[in-house]
Design a protein around this motif. Structure first.
Motif, PDB file in Angstrom:
ATOM      1  N   GLU A  33       0.839  -1.205   0.000  1.00  0.00           N
ATOM      2  CA  GLU A  33       0.000   0.000   0.000  1.00  0.00           C
ATOM      3  C   GLU A  33       0.873   1.255   0.000  1.00  0.00           C
ATOM      4  OE1 GLU A  33      -2.526  -0.631   3.386  1.00  0.00           O
ATOM      5  OE2 GLU A  33      -3.975  -1.798   2.223  1.00  0.00           O
ATOM      6  N   GLU A  34       1.932   1.252   0.804  1.00  0.00           N
ATOM      7  CA  GLU A  34       2.859   2.386   0.835  1.00  0.00           C
ATOM      8  C   GLU A  34       3.535   2.562  -0.516  1.00  0.00           C
ATOM      9  OE1 GLU A  34       5.619   1.766   4.028  1.00  0.00           O
ATOM     10  OE2 GLU A  34       4.053   1.915   5.557  1.00  0.00           O
ATOM     11  N   ARG A  35       3.891   1.463  -1.136  1.00  0.00           N
ATOM     12  CA  ARG A  35       4.539   1.509  -2.451  1.00  0.00           C
ATOM     13  C   ARG A  35       3.596   2.116  -3.483  1.00  0.00           C
ATOM     14  NH1 ARG A  35       8.571  -1.954  -5.093  1.00  0.00           N
ATOM     15  NH2 ARG A  35       8.084  -2.153  -7.295  1.00  0.00           N
ATOM     16  N   ALA A  41       2.104   9.195  -6.112  1.00  0.00           N
ATOM     17  CA  ALA A  41       2.686  10.524  -5.915  1.00  0.00           C
ATOM     18  C   ALA A  41       3.668  10.836  -7.046  1.00  0.00           C
ATOM     19  CB  ALA A  41       3.374  10.614  -4.550  1.00  0.00           C
ATOM     20  N   GLU A  42       4.419   9.859  -7.481  1.00  0.00           N
ATOM     21  CA  GLU A  42       5.364  10.060  -8.579  1.00  0.00           C
ATOM     22  C   GLU A  42       4.627  10.300  -9.894  1.00  0.00           C
ATOM     23  OE1 GLU A  42       8.935  10.559 -10.621  1.00  0.00           O
ATOM     24  OE2 GLU A  42       8.366  10.773  -8.524  1.00  0.00           O
ATOM     25  N   ILE A  43       3.508   9.606 -10.091  1.00  0.00           N
ATOM     26  CA  ILE A  43       2.688   9.842 -11.280  1.00  0.00           C
ATOM     27  C   ILE A  43       2.172  11.274 -11.275  1.00  0.00           C
ATOM     28  CG2 ILE A  43       0.479   9.271 -12.390  1.00  0.00           C
ATOM     29  CD1 ILE A  43       1.058   6.322 -11.495  1.00  0.00           C
ATOM     30  N   ALA A  48       2.360  16.775 -13.419  1.00  0.00           N
ATOM     31  CA  ALA A  48       2.524  18.206 -13.185  1.00  0.00           C
ATOM     32  C   ALA A  48       3.676  18.751 -14.032  1.00  0.00           C
ATOM     33  CB  ALA A  48       2.762  18.482 -11.704  1.00  0.00           C
ATOM     34  N   GLN A  49       4.768  18.011 -14.117  1.00  0.00           N
ATOM     35  CA  GLN A  49       5.903  18.430 -14.937  1.00  0.00           C
ATOM     36  C   GLN A  49       5.516  18.468 -16.405  1.00  0.00           C
ATOM     37  OE1 GLN A  49       8.776  19.641 -13.971  1.00  0.00           O
ATOM     38  NE2 GLN A  49       9.533  19.888 -16.041  1.00  0.00           N
ATOM     39  N   MET A  50       4.761  17.482 -16.842  1.00  0.00           N
ATOM     40  CA  MET A  50       4.322  17.429 -18.223  1.00  0.00           C
ATOM     41  C   MET A  50       3.429  18.640 -18.546  1.00  0.00           C
ATOM     42  SD  MET A  50       2.593  14.228 -20.285  1.00  0.00           S
ATOM     43  CE  MET A  50       1.127  14.205 -19.279  1.00  0.00           C
TER      44      MET A  50
END
Length: 68
Positions: A33-35, A41-43, A48-50
């Motif tokens: 679940e943490e993973r 969060a990385e997605i 956001a960067q995209m």
């Protein structure tokens, strides 16, 4: 005095490749679940960067586009 060897630079995206190859059998439910939360969060960070890059491109296109 001997110099320490420089760290080998990993290729772009290599961390993601290594992450995808990890054996998930070693994780418990809570750890999985943490993973998933960390991956989500990385997605979100990647999206956001995209969006920032797309906005920059749109601004450049507007600035340099032909005007009739």
């Amino acid at each position: 005095m001997a110099e320490e060897p420089a760290e080998i630079r990993r290729g772009r995206g290599q961390a993601l490749i290594d992450l995808a190859r990890e054996d998930l059998e070693l994780y418990g439910v809570g750890e999985l679940e943490e993973r998933i939360e960390a991956l989500q969060a990385e997605i979100a960070r990647s999206r956001a960067q995209m969006q920032r890059k797309q906005a920059g491109r749109a601004a450049a296109d507007a600035l340099f586009s032909k005007r009739d």
